[in-house]
Enzyme design. Structure first.
Site, short mmCIF file in Angstrom:
data_model
loop_
_atom_site.label_atom_id
_atom_site.label_comp_id
_atom_site.label_asym_id
_atom_site.label_seq_id
_atom_site.Cartn_x
_atom_site.Cartn_y
_atom_site.Cartn_z
N HIS A 19 8.64 9.20 8.81
CA HIS A 19 10.02 8.94 8.35
C HIS A 19 10.16 9.14 6.84
CE1 HIS A 19 13.62 6.37 7.66
NE2 HIS A 19 13.94 6.69 8.91
N ASP B 145 10.30 3.77 1.61
CA ASP B 145 10.23 4.14 3.03
C ASP B 145 8.81 3.93 3.55
OD1 ASP B 145 10.65 5.85 5.54
OD2 ASP B 145 12.59 6.07 4.56
N ASN C 206 22.31 2.86 12.67
CA ASN C 206 22.46 3.72 13.85
C ASN C 206 22.87 2.92 15.08
OD1 ASN C 206 21.45 5.80 12.23
ND2 ASN C 206 19.34 5.37 12.85
N SER D 119 19.50 7.54 8.51
CA SER D 119 18.33 7.67 7.64
C SER D 119 18.22 9.07 7.05
CB SER D 119 17.04 7.41 8.42
OG SER D 119 16.86 6.04 8.68
#
Lengths: 88, 400
Positions: B176, B144, B271, B345
Site C-alpha cells: 500500500h 503508510d 471507502n 487511498s
C-alpha cells in the site's frame, strides 16, 4: 480502511495527551506532571505538542486536570485492507 | 519581442479597444507586502507620469492603470519598468459582452480517461505533465506501510525513510505505501511502462506508521506526523483511517498545529460507501478532522467512486476535494513492481502530488496551499457532499 478496534490492555490503555498550542514551550514540565498523575510516558512529540503513553482508566480524570492539557484521548487503531484486496 | 496587441490565449466574447491598455504592476514575486505597498502607491504612478500617461485611472490598491497609448510606446514602457525591477503585464483593454450561447472554452482533456502506453489515466486527468512543474524542492511525507526504496523506478531519488512500528524496519512488507508513494512522487515516464507519478521531482519522506499487516495506532501515526513536521515537509499524505464518525481530538490538534507550521495534511475520506446499494457512507477519522483535507475518489468518467465516502454532517466532516482513485496503476514492492488497485487511498496521493506542484509553482504552504488546491480544482456536475471542490488540477505552466 478497517473498522476501528481498541487493543488496550486490561490494566492500562494507551492515551494521547494534547498540550494547548500556546503552552508548547512547557511540554517538558507538563510531561513531568503527567507522569506524577499516573502516565507511563512512551513518547514526547515536541513539534506536535503531544505526549503518548499508558495509564490506568481511573487516572484519566487526573491527567485531564494537569495544567496546559487540552485533551486526553484513548488511542485508536487505524489501518488499510490486506494487499490482495481490490479496494484499499 | 513583446507584442501588447497579441490576443490572450483564452477564449472570450470581448474585443480589444484600439489604443487603450491595461497596465498591471506585478508585485506577486519579490520582496514582501511593505515594499509592494510603497511601489504601488508611489513608484508606479511616478513611472506612469514620467511616461506622459494619465494617472486618473490608476488604482493603487490593485496596482492597475488604464492608459491611452500607442502599442510601441507601451511595449517600451514595459521594458523600462522591467529593467527597474518593476515587472508589468500589459493587455489591451477590452469591451465585454454577455456571453451568448455555448462557451467554447476548451477543456484540455475530457473523460472518459484511460491509461495510455505512456501515462496512467490519473496523470492525464490531473494534467500533471502539462504543468511543467515536478515538485522540485518540495518535501512530501507519505505515512503508510513503508516504501520499497530499492524499487528501480526510484533509483537516484531523494528518499528518507523511518519506521514507527516496533520490530519492523522501514521497508514496505504490504504494498500500500509503495503504491501511494508511486502516485504522489513516482516517475512520469518509465521505459516500456506507463508513467504514474504526479510529482517526480519531490523529495520523498516515507514514514512507516502502518505494519506489514496494514494496521497502526495513533501513537505511531502522530509520531510520524511529528517527524514530518520536524523535517519541514510541506505536505503529509495519509491514506489511512478508521470507519468511525466521531472526530478524534488528537488529529484536530495535529492538523491545526501542522497548518501553523506551514504543513498541509491530506487524508483519505474512506471507502465505506456502497453507493449502488443506496449507502453513501461517511468520512471517517482522521479525514473528518477540521484541519485535515479530505479526499474522495473519482473513476475514469470523473464520477464519484462506488466506495467513496460522503461528507459527514458536522464541522470538518466534509469531502474537500477529489482525485483519481479507481483502477490506479502504480509501483508495488519486490518483483511484481506494479499493481492496479482502487480506493480513496489512491486518490489521496494524487492530491498530495498536485499540492507539491502547486507549492513549487506558488511558494504557498499550509492554509494558503489548501486554498490554492480548492481554487484550482475543476468543478464537477456532482454533489459537493461527494466530490467537494471537484477534481484536483495541476498548475498551469510558468510563463516563459
Amino acid at each position: 480502511m478497517t473498522q476501528d478496534k481498541n487493543e488496550g490492555e486490561t490494566y492500562s490503555e494507551t492515551v494521547i495527551v494534547t498540550i494547548r498550542s500556546k503552552d508548547l514551550e512547557q511540554i517538558d514540565d507538563v510531561a513531568q506532571k503527567l507522569q506524577a498523575a499516573g502516565l507511563v510516558i512512551d513518547n514526547v512529540l515536541k513539534t506536535l505538542g503531544q505526549v503518548t503513553g499508558r495509564a490506568a482508566p481511573d487516572s484519566m480524570a487526573s491527567l485531564r486536570e494537569v495544567d496546559h492539557v487540552e485533551s486526553v484521548s484513548p488511542q485508536r487503531s487505524m489501518g488499510v485492507p490486506p494487499p490482495d484486496s481490490e479496494i484499499q | 519581442m513583446f507584442n501588447p496587441d497579441e490576443p490572450l490565449s483564452m477564449s472570450t466574447t470581448s474585443e480589444p479597444i484600439p489604443g487603450r491598455y491595461v497596465v498591471v504592476f506585478d508585485q506577486t514575486t519579490p520582496a514582501g507586502p511593505l515594499r509592494s505597498m510603497g511601489v504601488l502607491q508611489d513608484e508606479a504612478p511616478r513611472m506612469l507620469e514620467e511616461e506622459g500617461y494619465s494617472t486618473q485611472l490608476y488604482f493603487p490598491r490593485l496596482g492597475i492603470a488604464i492608459v491611452d497609448s500607442e502599442s510601441a510606446q507601451v511595449a517600451e514602457f514595459k521594458e523600462r519598468c522591467a529593467s527597474r525591477r518593476m515587472p508589468l503585464n500589459v493587455v489591451p483593454e477590452r469591451v465585454y459582452r454577455i456571453q451568448a450561447g455555448d462557451s467554447t472554452e476548451a477543456v484540455p482533456s475530457e473523460p472518459p480517461f484511460s491509461d495510455s502506453d505512456n501515462l496512467t489515466w490519473g496523470l492525464q486527468a490531473v494534467q500533471a505533465v502539462e504543468s511543467g512543474y515536478t515538485g522540485a524542492g518540495i518535501r512530501v511525507a507519505v505515512l503508510d506501510t513503508g516504501f520499497d526504496a530499492a524499487h528501480p523506478d526510484f533509483t537516484g531519488r531523494d528518499v528518507t525513510t523511518k519506521s514507527f512500528i516496533a520490530g519492523e524496519d522501514a521497508n514496505d512488507g504490504h504494498g500500500h505505501g509503495t503504491h501511494c508513494i508511486g502516485s504522489a512522487c513516482g516517475p512520469r515516464g518509465v521505459d516500456g511502462q506507463r508513467g504514474y507519478g504526479v510529482a517526480p521531482g519531490a523529495s520523498i519522506y516515507s514514514g512507516k506508521v502502518l505494519s506489514n499487516a496494514g494496521s497502526g495506532t495513533d501513537a505511531g501515526i502522530l509520531a510520524g506526523i511529528d517527524w514530518a513536521l520536524e523535517n519541514d515537509c510541506q505536505i503529509i499524505s495519509m491514506s489511512l483511517g478508521a470507519d468511525v464518525k466521531e472526530v478524534h481530538p488528537p488529529y484536530v490538534a495535529a492538523g491545526r498545529r501542522a497548518l501553523e507550521l506551514g504543513t498541509l495534511i491530506i487524508a483519505a475520506a474512506g471507502n465505506n460507501a456502497r453507493r449502488s446499494q443506496g449507502n453513501p457512507g461517511f468520512v471517517g477519522a482522521p479525514a473528518n478532522s477540521p484541519y485535515i483535507m479530505s479526499v474522495a475518489a473519482l473513476d475514469e468518467q470523473l464520477q464519484v467512486a462506488e466506495f467513496s465516502a460522503r461528507t459527514l454532517p458536522g464541522r470538518g466532516g466534509q469531502v474537500d476535494i477529489s482525485g483519481p482513485g479507481v483502477r490506479v496503476y502504480s509501483s508495488w514492492p519486490g518483483s511484481q513492481r506494479y499493481h492496479t488497485i482502487s480506493g480513496t487511498s489512491m486518490a489521496t496521493p494524487h492530491v498530495a502530488g498536485v499540492a507539491a506542484l502547486l507549492s513549487e509553482a506558488t511558494g504557498y504552504r499550509g492554509r494558503e496551499l489548501w486554498a490554492e488546491l480548492v481554487q484550482e480544482a475543476q468543478r464537477l456536475e456532482q454533489l459537493s457532499v461527494d466530490v467537494g471542490a471537484g477534481l484536483t488540477l495541476s498548475p498551469l505552466p510558468a510563463e516563459s
